[in-house]
Write a protein that holds these residues in place. Structure first.
Motif, mmCIF file in Angstrom:
data_model
loop_
_atom_site.group_PDB
_atom_site.id
_atom_site.type_symbol
_atom_site.label_atom_id
_atom_site.label_comp_id
_atom_site.label_asym_id
_atom_site.label_seq_id
_atom_site.Cartn_x
_atom_site.Cartn_y
_atom_site.Cartn_z
ATOM 1 N N THR A 86 0.832 -1.203 0.000
ATOM 2 C CA THR A 86 0.000 0.000 0.000
ATOM 3 C C THR A 86 0.868 1.255 0.000
ATOM 4 O OG1 THR A 86 -1.786 -1.127 1.174
ATOM 5 C CG2 THR A 86 -1.775 1.283 1.250
ATOM 6 N N ASN A 87 0.721 2.073 -1.023
ATOM 7 C CA ASN A 87 1.371 3.381 -1.096
ATOM 8 C C ASN A 87 0.566 4.259 -2.033
ATOM 9 O OD1 ASN A 87 2.547 3.119 -3.934
ATOM 10 N ND2 ASN A 87 3.463 1.331 -2.908
ATOM 11 N N LYS A 88 0.971 5.496 -2.183
ATOM 12 C CA LYS A 88 0.169 6.450 -2.938
ATOM 13 C C LYS A 88 0.066 6.113 -4.414
ATOM 14 C CE LYS A 88 4.062 9.653 -3.644
ATOM 15 N NZ LYS A 88 4.069 9.532 -5.103
ATOM 16 N N ASP A 89 1.046 5.354 -4.949
ATOM 17 C CA ASP A 89 1.021 5.011 -6.371
ATOM 18 C C ASP A 89 0.353 3.671 -6.651
ATOM 19 O OD1 ASP A 89 2.425 7.337 -7.073
ATOM 20 O OD2 ASP A 89 4.334 6.375 -6.508
ATOM 21 N N PHE A 90 0.001 2.951 -5.612
ATOM 22 C CA PHE A 90 -0.625 1.632 -5.803
ATOM 23 C C PHE A 90 -2.032 1.800 -6.392
ATOM 24 C CE2 PHE A 90 -3.157 -1.976 -4.077
ATOM 25 C CZ PHE A 90 -2.507 -2.990 -4.751
ATOM 26 N N ARG A 91 -2.335 1.005 -7.428
ATOM 27 C CA ARG A 91 -3.635 1.104 -8.111
ATOM 28 C C ARG A 91 -4.686 0.295 -7.347
ATOM 29 N NH1 ARG A 91 -3.176 3.006 -13.409
ATOM 30 N NH2 ARG A 91 -1.020 3.419 -14.025
ATOM 31 N N ALA A 92 -5.092 0.833 -6.218
ATOM 32 C CA ALA A 92 -6.008 0.105 -5.336
ATOM 33 C C ALA A 92 -7.382 -0.082 -5.976
ATOM 34 C CB ALA A 92 -6.143 0.845 -4.010
ATOM 35 N N ARG A 93 -7.885 0.932 -6.657
ATOM 36 C CA ARG A 93 -9.217 0.823 -7.265
ATOM 37 C C ARG A 93 -9.271 -0.314 -8.273
ATOM 38 N NH1 ARG A 93 -10.911 5.718 -10.853
ATOM 39 N NH2 ARG A 93 -9.346 4.687 -12.154
ATOM 40 N N ASN A 94 -8.273 -0.410 -9.141
ATOM 41 C CA ASN A 94 -8.240 -1.483 -10.135
ATOM 42 C C ASN A 94 -8.195 -2.851 -9.468
ATOM 43 O OD1 ASN A 94 -7.231 1.062 -11.080
ATOM 44 N ND2 ASN A 94 -6.696 0.070 -13.013
ATOM 45 N N THR A 95 -7.378 -2.965 -8.416
ATOM 46 C CA THR A 95 -7.246 -4.252 -7.726
ATOM 47 C C THR A 95 -8.548 -4.653 -7.053
ATOM 48 O OG1 THR A 95 -4.914 -3.746 -7.309
ATOM 49 C CG2 THR A 95 -5.910 -5.500 -6.001
ATOM 50 N N VAL A 96 -9.195 -3.693 -6.382
ATOM 51 C CA VAL A 96 -10.457 -3.998 -5.699
ATOM 52 C C VAL A 96 -11.536 -4.385 -6.696
ATOM 53 C CG1 VAL A 96 -12.322 -2.980 -4.331
ATOM 54 C CG2 VAL A 96 -9.951 -2.582 -3.682
ATOM 55 N N GLU A 97 -11.615 -3.671 -7.804
ATOM 56 C CA GLU A 97 -12.648 -3.979 -8.791
ATOM 57 C C GLU A 97 -12.416 -5.346 -9.431
ATOM 58 O OE1 GLU A 97 -12.751 -0.710 -11.461
ATOM 59 O OE2 GLU A 97 -13.918 0.566 -10.099
ATOM 60 N N ARG A 98 -11.156 -5.702 -9.662
ATOM 61 C CA ARG A 98 -10.872 -7.048 -10.167
ATOM 62 C C ARG A 98 -11.247 -8.103 -9.131
ATOM 63 N NH1 ARG A 98 -6.073 -4.744 -12.346
ATOM 64 N NH2 ARG A 98 -4.899 -5.504 -10.527
ATOM 65 N N GLY A 99 -10.990 -7.787 -7.864
ATOM 66 C CA GLY A 99 -11.370 -8.729 -6.805
ATOM 67 C C GLY A 99 -12.874 -8.924 -6.729
ATOM 68 N N ILE A 100 -13.628 -7.825 -6.823
ATOM 69 C CA ILE A 100 -15.086 -7.935 -6.803
ATOM 70 C C ILE A 100 -15.581 -8.725 -8.012
ATOM 71 C CG2 ILE A 100 -17.232 -6.621 -6.936
ATOM 72 C CD1 ILE A 100 -15.883 -6.469 -4.233
ATOM 73 N N LEU A 101 -14.962 -8.487 -9.183
ATOM 74 C CA LEU A 101 -15.343 -9.228 -10.378
ATOM 75 C C LEU A 101 -15.093 -10.723 -10.181
ATOM 76 C CD1 LEU A 101 -16.264 -9.320 -13.329
ATOM 77 C CD2 LEU A 101 -13.884 -8.894 -14.000
ATOM 78 N N THR A 102 -13.971 -11.055 -9.556
ATOM 79 C CA THR A 102 -13.664 -12.463 -9.294
ATOM 80 C C THR A 102 -14.699 -13.085 -8.370
ATOM 81 O OG1 THR A 102 -11.304 -12.008 -9.546
ATOM 82 C CG2 THR A 102 -11.914 -14.044 -8.415
ATOM 83 N N VAL A 103 -15.098 -12.339 -7.343
ATOM 84 C CA VAL A 103 -16.118 -12.838 -6.413
ATOM 85 C C VAL A 103 -17.442 -13.079 -7.138
ATOM 86 C CG1 VAL A 103 -17.507 -12.255 -4.384
ATOM 87 C CG2 VAL A 103 -15.054 -11.805 -4.380
ATOM 88 N N LEU A 104 -17.821 -12.160 -8.017
ATOM 89 C CA LEU A 104 -19.066 -12.318 -8.763
ATOM 90 C C LEU A 104 -19.002 -13.531 -9.688
ATOM 91 C CD1 LEU A 104 -19.798 -8.584 -9.677
ATOM 92 C CD2 LEU A 104 -20.814 -9.941 -7.846
ATOM 93 N N ILE A 105 -17.855 -13.734 -10.332
ATOM 94 C CA ILE A 105 -17.699 -14.900 -11.207
ATOM 95 C C ILE A 105 -17.780 -16.188 -10.400
ATOM 96 C CG2 ILE A 105 -16.061 -16.120 -12.692
ATOM 97 C CD1 ILE A 105 -15.069 -13.395 -13.648
#
Length: 491
Positions: free
Chosen positions: A181-200
């Motif tokens: 976790t740092n200011k340049d980490f793409r947290a939104r992209n990672t979380v959205e991919r995680g949610i997509l994985t959960v939905l799948i």
């Protein structure tokens, strides 16, 4: 560690991770959230989800695999001498599981210790298990006790290892996600991919559950057809189970009762439900609709056992006294007509609600165009609205038919448990005041009580279930095809 405590620890760890991940991201940006790649909450959710996902995934997988592994290991330890001629290894393993659960309920270390196992000890153990609410159908043999002790030991070790492994997975996810976790980490992209994985995964579970149901019935149905002629099952005309080996197990008498009762149910549900939908969507004021529609849909929430009691106590005697006896068509309150009428009442909200939604989807412009050409309201409904909504209405009717075919409790209490007798002539087969039963009722009866899962009389339930699944699946597919093939596309 109890499972509830394990889940609580994971959730607490995820909550702590959310707070710490969010704080770490803001701190890495010098307190200026505008510098962050994503919103601060995304960094917190990334840590929380990375804690929860591997931990819960491992937990579910462990809970699925561990019982199968323990069952296989303990079953292989059972000697053949522990299985009598009138039992099977599966039935003995069910006793092993009950004794193991009883040992855990008694919480007596002495019972799990290596000590002499004699008849007096086993008799006393059975009495103590009975007092603790663990019912056993036979005496506990030394082999069953040893297997139960092993089962309990393996279960205890498995639960301990599961707790350790799941907590390590949660801590590992926490550590990895927190460090990246740092200011340049793409947290939104990672979380959205995680949610997509959960939905799948959620969608996959629904599909795999259906596949699992089919294969579980298919394998047991294969065992049935290996022991019983498929020609007799599909083309025979008599249902007479006999556990002494002289059974006649034909699906046609049960299928006739199923289709006959479902047909009567649809005769009741379709006109009433469709007319109610037309009234609510085309004639009723908003005030009347706000009261009538929920009142109709209340029927869908009534348990089927209540409908069955209604059929047994009210509808059945009324049909017998006012119709069957005066016409000389029967003397019993249990009949096809009783079950069909009550099941039709149960199906009214299915037809009504679906048809109402479909009729309301017809554009108002089509109605206005019909009125502009001089048609009355009833003519507009008959010639414009209903034809436009017809594919959806047919789909709703077929879905209601699938629901009727799978009903059990109303049939048991309203129509009895006797299969149709083809040798008594056509008159009794079509007599609506005759008692008949359905496929679902016989599935329940064949699997109720002490059953031998190696006998055709028990395995026939899986063949019946597979046949019923095929019929209802065909109806559902037909409904979807009709809706998609003939539905109108409106702008």
């Amino acid at each position: 560690m109890p499972l509830i405590w394990l889940i609580a620890i994971i959730l607490v760890l995820a909550a702590v991770g959310f707070v710490m991940g969010r704080s770490r991201a803001v701190a890495s940006a010098g307190g200026d959230a505008r510098v962050l790649h994503s919103l601060p909450s995304y960094y917190g959710w990334n840590v929380a989800l990375t804690v929860i996902t591997p931990a819960f995934g491992l937990l579910v997988l462990w809970l699925l695999v561990q019982p199968l592994w323990i069952e296989s290991r303990v079953s292989s330890q059972l000697p053949d001498s522990a299985i009598s001629d009138t039992s099977t290894r599966g039935l003995v393993m069910s006793d092993v599981r009950r004794v193991s659960e009883g040992l855990e309920a008694l919480d007596a270390p002495l019972l799990a210790s290596e000590r002499a196992v004699d008849e007096a000890f086993l008799s006393d153990l059975r009495n103590r298990l009975g007092a603790a609410g663990v019912a056993l159908g036979s005496d506990i043999s030394p082999e069953v006790f040893v297997a139960a002790r092993s089962y309990r030991s393996l279960s205890s070790w498995g639960e301990t290892l599961m707790s350790v492994a799941v907590l390590l997975a949660a801590l590992g996810g926490f550590g990895v996600s927190y460090l990246v976790t740092n200011k340049d980490f793409r947290a939104r992209n990672t979380v959205e991919r995680g949610i997509l994985t959960v939905l799948i995964l959620a969608a996959s579970i629904a599909i795999l559950t259906t596949v699992g149901l089919v294969f579980s019935m298919l394998f047991e149905a294969r065992n049935f057809f290996a022991a019983h002629s498929w020609q007799d099952f599909f083309f025979g005309t008599k249902w007479a189970p006999d556990f002494r080996g002289n059974s006649e197990l034909a699906i046609l008498p049960l299928l006739w009762g199923t289709l006959y009762i479902s047909f009567i149910a649809l005769l009741v549900a379709v006109p009433v439900g469709l007319f109610a939908a037309i009234y609510l969507s085309e004639y009723a004021t908003s005030r009347v609709r706000s009261v009538a529609k929920p009142a109709i849909e209340v029927l869908a929430g009534i348990p089927t056992i209540v409908y069955g009691l209604f059929a047994l106590i009210t509808v059945g005697p009324m049909l017998r006294d006012y119709f069957a006896l005066p016409l000389g068509l029967g003397q019993s309150s249990s009949s096809v007509l009783t079950a069909g009428v009550v099941m039709g009442i149960m199906l009214i909200p299915f037809v009504s609600s679906l048809s109402d939604d479909i009729i309301n989807a017809v554009p108002q412009a089509m109605r206005d165009g019909s009125y502009g050409l001089g048609a009355t309201q009833s003519e507009t409904i008959r010639q414009v609205v209903v034809p436009a909504a017809l594919p959806g209405i047919v789909g709703a009717i077929l879905l209601a038919a699938s629901r009727a075919i799978g009903e059990t409790m109303i049939v048991v209490l309203g129509a009895g448990a006797a299969a149709a007798q083809f040798d008594r002539g056509l008159g009794e087969l079509v007599n609506p005041f005759e008692a008949m039963t359905t496929v679902t009722v016989k599935i329940v009866s064949q699997l109720t009580g002490d059953t031998d899962f190696s006998s055709p009389e028990t395995l026939v339930a899986f063949a019946l279930g597979l046949s019923l699944f095929t019929i209802t699946l065909g109806l559902n597919v037909l409904a979807l095809w009709i809706v998609r093939r003939y539905r109108e596309q409106y702008e």
